[in-house]
Structure formats: C-alpha cells, structure tokens
Design a protein around this motif. Structure first.
Motif, PDB file in Angstrom:
ATOM      1  N   ALA A   1       0.867  -1.177   0.000  1.00  0.00           N
ATOM      2  CA  ALA A   1       0.000   0.000   0.000  1.00  0.00           C
ATOM      3  C   ALA A   1       0.901   1.224   0.000  1.00  0.00           C
ATOM      4  O   ALA A   1       1.910   1.263   0.703  1.00  0.00           O
ATOM      5  CB  ALA A   1      -0.896   0.010   1.237  1.00  0.00           C
ATOM      6  N   TYR A   2       0.534   2.210  -0.801  1.00  0.00           N
ATOM      7  CA  TYR A   2       1.299   3.457  -0.814  1.00  0.00           C
ATOM      8  C   TYR A   2       0.403   4.588  -1.264  1.00  0.00           C
ATOM      9  O   TYR A   2      -0.674   4.387  -1.831  1.00  0.00           O
ATOM     10  CB  TYR A   2       2.548   3.344  -1.685  1.00  0.00           C
ATOM     11  CG  TYR A   2       2.302   3.108  -3.152  1.00  0.00           C
ATOM     12  CD1 TYR A   2       2.266   4.174  -4.063  1.00  0.00           C
ATOM     13  CD2 TYR A   2       2.139   1.824  -3.645  1.00  0.00           C
ATOM     14  CE1 TYR A   2       2.049   3.951  -5.411  1.00  0.00           C
ATOM     15  CE2 TYR A   2       1.928   1.599  -4.994  1.00  0.00           C
ATOM     16  CZ  TYR A   2       1.883   2.662  -5.877  1.00  0.00           C
ATOM     17  OH  TYR A   2       1.671   2.445  -7.208  1.00  0.00           O
ATOM     18  N   HIS A   3       0.854   5.778  -0.970  1.00  0.00           N
ATOM     19  CA  HIS A   3       0.128   6.987  -1.366  1.00  0.00           C
ATOM     20  C   HIS A   3       1.106   7.824  -2.172  1.00  0.00           C
ATOM     21  O   HIS A   3       2.174   8.177  -1.688  1.00  0.00           O
ATOM     22  CB  HIS A   3      -0.335   7.747  -0.122  1.00  0.00           C
ATOM     23  CG  HIS A   3      -1.329   8.817  -0.394  1.00  0.00           C
ATOM     24  ND1 HIS A   3      -1.014   9.990  -1.020  1.00  0.00           N
ATOM     25  CD2 HIS A   3      -2.652   8.886  -0.125  1.00  0.00           C
ATOM     26  CE1 HIS A   3      -2.084  10.746  -1.108  1.00  0.00           C
ATOM     27  NE2 HIS A   3      -3.111  10.094  -0.576  1.00  0.00           N
ATOM     28  N   ASP A   4       0.729   8.094  -3.418  1.00  0.00           N
ATOM     29  CA  ASP A   4       1.592   8.915  -4.261  1.00  0.00           C
ATOM     30  C   ASP A   4       0.812  10.144  -4.733  1.00  0.00           C
ATOM     31  O   ASP A   4      -0.250  10.453  -4.188  1.00  0.00           O
ATOM     32  CB  ASP A   4       2.169   8.101  -5.421  1.00  0.00           C
ATOM     33  CG  ASP A   4       1.120   7.605  -6.406  1.00  0.00           C
ATOM     34  OD1 ASP A   4      -0.058   8.015  -6.318  1.00  0.00           O
ATOM     35  OD2 ASP A   4       1.474   6.804  -7.277  1.00  0.00           O
TER      36      ASP A   4
ATOM     37  N   THR B   1      -1.075  10.600  -7.087  1.00  0.00           N
ATOM     38  CA  THR B   1      -2.417  10.327  -7.605  1.00  0.00           C
ATOM     39  C   THR B   1      -3.377   9.845  -6.528  1.00  0.00           C
ATOM     40  O   THR B   1      -4.557   9.677  -6.792  1.00  0.00           O
ATOM     41  CB  THR B   1      -2.368   9.287  -8.741  1.00  0.00           C
ATOM     42  OG1 THR B   1      -1.883   8.053  -8.214  1.00  0.00           O
ATOM     43  CG2 THR B   1      -1.478   9.763  -9.882  1.00  0.00           C
TER      44      THR B   1
ATOM     45  N   ARG C   1       4.021   4.188   2.786  1.00  0.00           N
ATOM     46  CA  ARG C   1       4.338   2.937   2.096  1.00  0.00           C
ATOM     47  C   ARG C   1       4.473   1.870   3.170  1.00  0.00           C
ATOM     48  O   ARG C   1       5.218   2.027   4.135  1.00  0.00           O
ATOM     49  CB  ARG C   1       5.645   3.032   1.312  1.00  0.00           C
ATOM     50  CG  ARG C   1       5.949   1.697   0.589  1.00  0.00           C
ATOM     51  CD  ARG C   1       7.305   1.654  -0.067  1.00  0.00           C
ATOM     52  NE  ARG C   1       8.341   1.715   0.944  1.00  0.00           N
ATOM     53  CZ  ARG C   1       9.551   2.242   0.735  1.00  0.00           C
ATOM     54  NH1 ARG C   1       9.865   2.772  -0.430  1.00  0.00           N
ATOM     55  NH2 ARG C   1      10.446   2.244   1.690  1.00  0.00           N
TER      56      ARG C   1
ATOM     57  N   GLN D   1      -2.872   3.870  -3.274  1.00  0.00           N
ATOM     58  CA  GLN D   1      -2.654   2.777  -4.223  1.00  0.00           C
ATOM     59  C   GLN D   1      -2.442   1.478  -3.452  1.00  0.00           C
ATOM     60  O   GLN D   1      -1.914   1.499  -2.342  1.00  0.00           O
ATOM     61  CB  GLN D   1      -1.415   3.037  -5.081  1.00  0.00           C
ATOM     62  CG  GLN D   1      -1.371   4.377  -5.761  1.00  0.00           C
ATOM     63  CD  GLN D   1      -2.430   4.533  -6.827  1.00  0.00           C
ATOM     64  OE1 GLN D   1      -2.747   3.574  -7.527  1.00  0.00           O
ATOM     65  NE2 GLN D   1      -2.990   5.721  -6.952  1.00  0.00           N
ATOM     66  N   GLN D   2      -2.833   0.375  -4.052  1.00  0.00           N
ATOM     67  CA  GLN D   2      -2.530  -0.939  -3.498  1.00  0.00           C
ATOM     68  C   GLN D   2      -2.123  -1.876  -4.621  1.00  0.00           C
ATOM     69  O   GLN D   2      -2.737  -1.865  -5.695  1.00  0.00           O
ATOM     70  CB  GLN D   2      -3.735  -1.542  -2.771  1.00  0.00           C
ATOM     71  CG  GLN D   2      -3.853  -1.083  -1.353  1.00  0.00           C
ATOM     72  CD  GLN D   2      -4.786  -1.963  -0.538  1.00  0.00           C
ATOM     73  OE1 GLN D   2      -5.316  -2.959  -1.005  1.00  0.00           O
ATOM     74  NE2 GLN D   2      -4.971  -1.580   0.701  1.00  0.00           N
ATOM     75  N   ILE D   3      -1.102  -2.646  -4.364  1.00  0.00           N
ATOM     76  CA  ILE D   3      -0.663  -3.677  -5.300  1.00  0.00           C
ATOM     77  C   ILE D   3      -0.842  -5.013  -4.587  1.00  0.00           C
ATOM     78  O   ILE D   3      -0.271  -5.234  -3.512  1.00  0.00           O
ATOM     79  CB  ILE D   3       0.816  -3.487  -5.711  1.00  0.00           C
ATOM     80  CG1 ILE D   3       1.014  -2.116  -6.357  1.00  0.00           C
ATOM     81  CG2 ILE D   3       1.241  -4.600  -6.654  1.00  0.00           C
ATOM     82  CD1 ILE D   3       2.460  -1.811  -6.716  1.00  0.00           C
TER      83      ILE D   3
END
Length: 156
Positions: free
Chosen positions: A49-52, A54, A90, A57-59
């Motif tokens: 999980a991360y925050h960018d 945009t 992250r 987000q999760q992969i």
C-alpha cells in the motif's frame, strides 16, 4: 480464538474516558497471540500500500511478485522521493475485510481474528470500554512496516 479473559474492562474504560483513546495490551489469549504472530510472520501474503501524487494505491501480492526487480526498485524510489512533499505512506498490507468477504486465503488465521473482532462478546467489550453503544462492527487490516516503510505526519 479467544479474547484474553484477564482484560480489565472497567480500567480500560476509565483510561478511554480520560484520554479519549487507548491501546489494549494483550487483547488475545496468549496461545492465540502466538499463533497470530506466526501467521503474520510467515503465512500472510503481503501486498503493498502506498500513497503517491495520484492518491492511495494498493498492489496485490500476485502483481507485486510479478513485477521485475528493477520496476520494484523504481517504484520504491519514486515513493521515497515524494515522501517529504505531502501526506504519504508505504507499507505492506493484507486487507482483511476484502479477503474475508471474497473468501481468499481461507486457511489464514486472520479470518478467525476478523470474526473475533466482530463477535458479539468483543463488540460488547468495546462498547463497555468506550461507552459508544452505536458500535456495530469492526474493520481490520493487517499492516507490516518493513525496513524503509513509512507513514508521514497525519491528523487521524
């Protein structure tokens, strides 16, 4: 899976009333806590999980495993470069609610933990501690901060 029978519900309630928040130490029976630790340490399929720029987000684990090593390094470098610019994070994650509802990884003890968190005895204890009668369910996510992972300053 059992709630630790030694929890001091009245004491926890006083602490919550004084501070408005609290950490419940040792919420599980010791044997269950040890088993959960083993599940998290060696059985859980961790995603990222991360925050960018945009947003969040999760992969998922399968996609993460399919990325080329260079792509993973580039992703981590990009996330780290942005870390000082705004709210960013992250970490490794396992979305327990989604996995439970989708019946993914049914062998994982995390499903039993989710059921315990949403059991009537647990919800009754949480209502007694907080005084919040309107609590009807618990949300859950397993989170792992590996070396280099981070969560920037935030206000929730």
């Amino acid at each position: 899976m059992e709630i630790n029978p030694g929890l001091d519900i009245a004491g926890l309630g006083r602490s919550f009333a004084t501070r408005g928040r609290l950490v419940i130490a040792n919420p599980l029976a010791p044997a269950d806590a040890e088993r959960l630790h083993a599940c998290l340490a060696s059985e859980t399929p961790w995603g990222l999980a991360y925050h960018d720029e945009t947003g969040p987000q999760q992969i998922d684990p399968a996609r993460l495993a399919s990325l080329a090593a260079g792509d993973v390094v580039a992703l981590h470098e990009r996330i780290e470069r942005q870390a000082g610019q705004a709210f960013r994070y992250r970490y490794r994650c396992y979305p327990m609610v989604d996995a439970y509802l989708q019946r993914k990884d049914p062998h994982l003890m995390l499903h039993a933990v989710f059921e315990l968190l949403n059991s009537q005895p647990m919800l009754d204890r949480i209502r007694a501690i907080t005084g919040l009668r309107q609590i009807v369910r618990a949300d859950a996510q397993a989170t792992l901060y590996a070396p280099g992972d981070f969560l920037t300053l935030h206000n929730d």
